[in-house]
Design a protein around this motif. Structure first.
Motif, mmCIF file in Angstrom:
data_model
loop_
_atom_site.group_PDB
_atom_site.id
_atom_site.type_symbol
_atom_site.label_atom_id
_atom_site.label_comp_id
_atom_site.label_asym_id
_atom_site.label_seq_id
_atom_site.Cartn_x
_atom_site.Cartn_y
_atom_site.Cartn_z
ATOM 1 N N ASN A 513 -80.957 -13.459 84.228
ATOM 2 C CA ASN A 513 -80.400 -14.279 83.152
ATOM 3 C C ASN A 513 -78.872 -14.327 83.235
ATOM 4 O O ASN A 513 -78.212 -13.293 83.346
ATOM 5 N N ARG A 514 -78.339 -15.551 83.279
ATOM 6 C CA ARG A 514 -76.903 -15.825 83.226
ATOM 7 C C ARG A 514 -76.136 -15.411 84.482
ATOM 8 O O ARG A 514 -74.909 -15.374 84.471
ATOM 9 N N ILE A 515 -76.831 -15.108 85.570
ATOM 10 C CA ILE A 515 -76.157 -14.735 86.815
ATOM 11 C C ILE A 515 -76.466 -15.792 87.871
ATOM 12 O O ILE A 515 -77.630 -16.049 88.185
ATOM 13 N N ALA A 516 -75.421 -16.402 88.423
ATOM 14 C CA ALA A 516 -75.597 -17.464 89.409
ATOM 15 C C ALA A 516 -75.888 -16.870 90.786
ATOM 16 O O ALA A 516 -75.298 -15.860 91.177
ATOM 17 N N THR A 517 -76.799 -17.498 91.512
ATOM 18 C CA THR A 517 -77.139 -17.130 92.873
ATOM 19 C C THR A 517 -76.856 -18.316 93.778
ATOM 20 O O THR A 517 -77.266 -19.438 93.480
ATOM 21 N N ALA A 518 -76.160 -18.090 94.893
ATOM 22 C CA ALA A 518 -75.774 -19.181 95.785
ATOM 23 C C ALA A 518 -76.855 -19.418 96.829
ATOM 24 O O ALA A 518 -77.527 -18.480 97.275
ATOM 25 N N PHE A 545 -75.607 -26.133 90.350
ATOM 26 C CA PHE A 545 -74.285 -26.729 90.216
ATOM 27 C C PHE A 545 -73.390 -26.244 91.346
ATOM 28 O O PHE A 545 -73.640 -25.232 91.999
ATOM 29 N N GLY A 546 -72.289 -26.972 91.565
ATOM 30 C CA GLY A 546 -71.265 -26.567 92.519
ATOM 31 C C GLY A 546 -71.706 -26.752 93.960
ATOM 32 O O GLY A 546 -72.760 -27.308 94.273
ATOM 33 N N LYS A 572 -80.921 -36.185 90.530
ATOM 34 C CA LYS A 572 -79.755 -37.054 90.372
ATOM 35 C C LYS A 572 -78.871 -36.890 91.611
ATOM 36 O O LYS A 572 -78.981 -35.901 92.331
ATOM 37 N N PRO A 573 -77.977 -37.810 91.875
ATOM 38 C CA PRO A 573 -77.017 -37.613 92.965
ATOM 39 C C PRO A 573 -76.165 -36.367 92.710
ATOM 40 O O PRO A 573 -75.819 -36.053 91.559
ATOM 41 N N GLY A 574 -75.845 -35.650 93.758
ATOM 42 C CA GLY A 574 -75.005 -34.464 93.625
ATOM 43 C C GLY A 574 -75.828 -33.222 93.357
ATOM 44 O O GLY A 574 -77.050 -33.194 93.493
ATOM 45 N N ASN A 575 -75.157 -32.156 92.952
ATOM 46 C CA ASN A 575 -75.790 -30.851 92.781
ATOM 47 C C ASN A 575 -75.921 -30.401 91.331
ATOM 48 O O ASN A 575 -76.417 -29.305 91.083
#
Length: 608
Positions: A513-518, A545-546, A572-575
């Motif tokens: 939860n709330r931790i971004a993974t690349a 995102f990003g 959608k287009p993009g990330n």
């Protein structure tokens, strides 16, 4: 555009895909196939071959899914019952101090089987008796000894095998000799879409009929348009020499091995189907797309059906421009993939992001970057998330021995038109991602041959890519993040062994939860993540995102989604993709992140 250098100081500018088609950067020198001249020392990394095991004290047992049992270990129940039925358990031997046989469960394997250790070694007769009883047990899916394996490393007797560091180097080669103890490519056809092929005494026996797809007479140079003769008449321009590029590539895939001549192909018992698509100035997309379709077993108007469709295609060619702008090639690749054919593609030699090259950036292909004997990214190799795996491609600036800088394969002494075989037969050293790609195509042939030989179905293109990546040898010199080339160097030995075993399904990467993974990947790659959402939450926000590229997001609760079956999605287009669920039921939410194009360093996050 790319550069071929066939024999030292001789240069050819080649290849147009529409306007420009990148085939390979190749710098070369030549030697005779028979091995004249001074050769560097033979490199053998070989352990003595052990005798067959005569006794066993470890066994692997897998019970069938869904078996009900009164105990916590159905497999242990099955083993004990088999021992009793076989009459082994009560046997006492003076050599074992009269000890009665006991069984210990060691661990659960990743494939779901259990490993057991017995208190003494069973003779071959005793082991066979126990295994026979286990294999007739309806609760048992399979049972086998836990064999002790060693590196055996079959070394062929080819006279210039000593040049093939790319097969044998312990840290930067593909470990081909160890793979050959399991499979050598028998039964597999690899189509090489290139300049065609030459008659060569170290290749002829492994050729199956191909086709010449070059329709334009100026590009073809043979005066007869499309026909069933895929021989290479030469691809020279002006006064420059021919590359005979397709023969070099074909030799890496499947030059005849263990024939006391020249070199050995990666899959030297496989067959090569030459498909001519490159001629003077390169080749057109329309011809290449038709060739992809035909070689993989599809139908091309006006061309006879392919009697021996390939399981693997190698395309050591390409041009600048994203595959999203090359829908004809993508459609042909999609057709090949739908027929279960793996498509292996060279990344290109521009020292640029492969995402901007086609077919390297097409969805579903396996794009290959190049490394040198130092285990580092070759200076010319294209890179980025599009590159799935790396393989030896040579590097003119690495290697203490001049012969270690090249990838050695088959060629010809002719300057423009080929000199007749066998007098014109040569071994040629080249460098390029064109040389890296057929290493991987050959490994795929070994993998498919090994899978079928083990009684399993051929791997799907997606499984092939998964196995190649999970078994890769780490780079000796890791490329910088912004010049990534996959997880490492293709390892034939590990990939072939893995192909004989059940391939585990992707269970997903856990995110907190709330931790971004690349995450990063190629066009068409699907990355699976999961997050456990407790009961009583007002909402859960699942998002990406990003980073770079373009991804789509597919979500399902308590099951793995696909692009065709999901609970919710964001496309959608993009990330920047978001799936917001109000009052979510408790459970495990799976997020499938799919690359519409190559993507890099995209963050995946769940917030509840």
């Amino acid at each position: 555009m790319t550069t071929h250098m066939h024999n030292t100081t001789r240069t050819v500018l080649a290849c147009a895909l529409g306007a420009a088609l990148l085939a390979a950067l190749s710098v070369s020198t030549s030697v005779s196939a028979a091995g004249t001249g001074v050769a560097p020392p033979m490199r053998k990394f070989t352990l003595p071959k052990p005798a067959a095991e005569a006794s066993f004290d470890r066994f692997i047992v897998k019970t069938r899914d869904g078996i009900a049992s009164r105990s916590a270990s159905p497999s242990l129940d099955a083993v004990n019952a088999a021992i009793a039925r076989a009459g082994v358990g009560g046997i006492t031997l003076a050599a074992n101090n009269g000890a009665v046989l006991k069984v210990e469960r060691v661990r659960r394997m990743a494939v779901g089987a259990d490993v057991f250790r017995f208190s003494r070694k069973l003779t071959r007769v005793e082991a066979d008796a126990v295994l026979a009883q286990l294999r007739i047990d309806a609760t048992v899916q399979y049972a086998q000894p836990d064999y002790r394996k060693q590196r055996l490393d079959f070394t062929p007797n080819d006279t210039r095998f000593n040049l093939q560091w790319d097969y044998t180097h312990p840290t930067t080669g593909i470990h081909a000799p160890t793979a050959w103890d399991i499979a050598r490519g028998a039964g597999v056809v690899v189509a090489v879409l290139d300049t065609g092929y030459l008659d060569h005494s170290d290749l002829n026996a492994n050729i199956v009929p191909g086709y010449d797809f070059i329709a334009d007479p100026q590009v073809a140079g043979d005066g007869d348009g499309r026909d069933a003769d895929a021989h290479d008449p030469g691809d020279w321009i002006g006064g420059d020499p021919s590359s005979f590029h397709g023969t070099h590539v074909a030799g890496t895939v499947a030059a005849v091995g263990n024939n006391a001549l020249g070199i050995a192909g990666v899959a030297f018992n496989a067959r090569v189907q030459p498909v001519r698509v490159l001629g003077h100035g390169g080749g057109y997309t329309s011809d290449i797309a038709d060739a992809i379709t035909w070689a993989s077993g599809g139908t091309v108007a006006g061309v006879p059906a392919n009697a021996t469709p390939a399981e693997v295609l190698n395309l050591s060619l390409g041009g600048y421009g994203m595959c999203s702008e090359d829908p004809a090639t993508q459609a042909a690749v999609d057709g090949a993939l739908s027929r279960g054919v793996t498509v292996v593609v060279a990344a290109g030699n521009s020292n640029l992001d492969a995402a901007n090259h086609s077919p390297a950036s097409c969805k579903g292909v396996i794009t290959v970057g190049a490394t040198g004997i130092d285990g580092a990214r070759s200076y010319y190799s294209n890179f980025g998330p599009t590159v799935a795996i790396s393989a030896p491609g040579g590097n003119a600036s690495s290697g203490s021995d001049p012969d270690d800088r090249w990838i050695w394969s088959l060629g010809n002494s002719g300057m423009q038109a080929p000199d007749p075989s066998p007098g014109g037969d040569r071994l040629i050293g080249m460098i390029g991602t064109s040389m890296a790609s057929p290493h991987v195509a050959g490994i795929v042939a070994l993998m498919q041959s090994a899978a079928v030989g083990a009684g399993r179905s051929p791997l799907t293109p997606m499984q092939v890519k998964q196995v190649l990546q999970m078994t890769a040898t780490p780079f000796t010199v890791v490329p910088p993040f912004n010049q990534s080339q996959g997880p490492g160097i293709a390892n034939a030995a590990a990939a072939v062994l893995a192909s004989t075993l059940p391939i585990p399904a992707d269970s997903g990467t856990v995110i907190a939860n709330r931790i971004a993974t690349a995450t990063s990947g190629a066009a068409g790659d699907a990355k699976l993540f999961k997050i456990v959402v407790p009961a009583g939450k007002a909402s859960v926000n699942l998002r990406t995102f990003g980073g770079t590229g373009n991804v789509s997001l597919y979500v399902a609760r308590d099951r793995v989604p696909t692009t065709a079956s999901f609970d919710r999605s964001s496309v959608k287009p993009g990330n920047s993709e978001t799936v917001l669920i109000a009052n979510p039921p408790a459970g495990t939410y799976y997020l499938l992140v799919v690359g519409e194009v190559a993507f890099g360093n995209v963050s995946v996050m769940g917030v509840y």
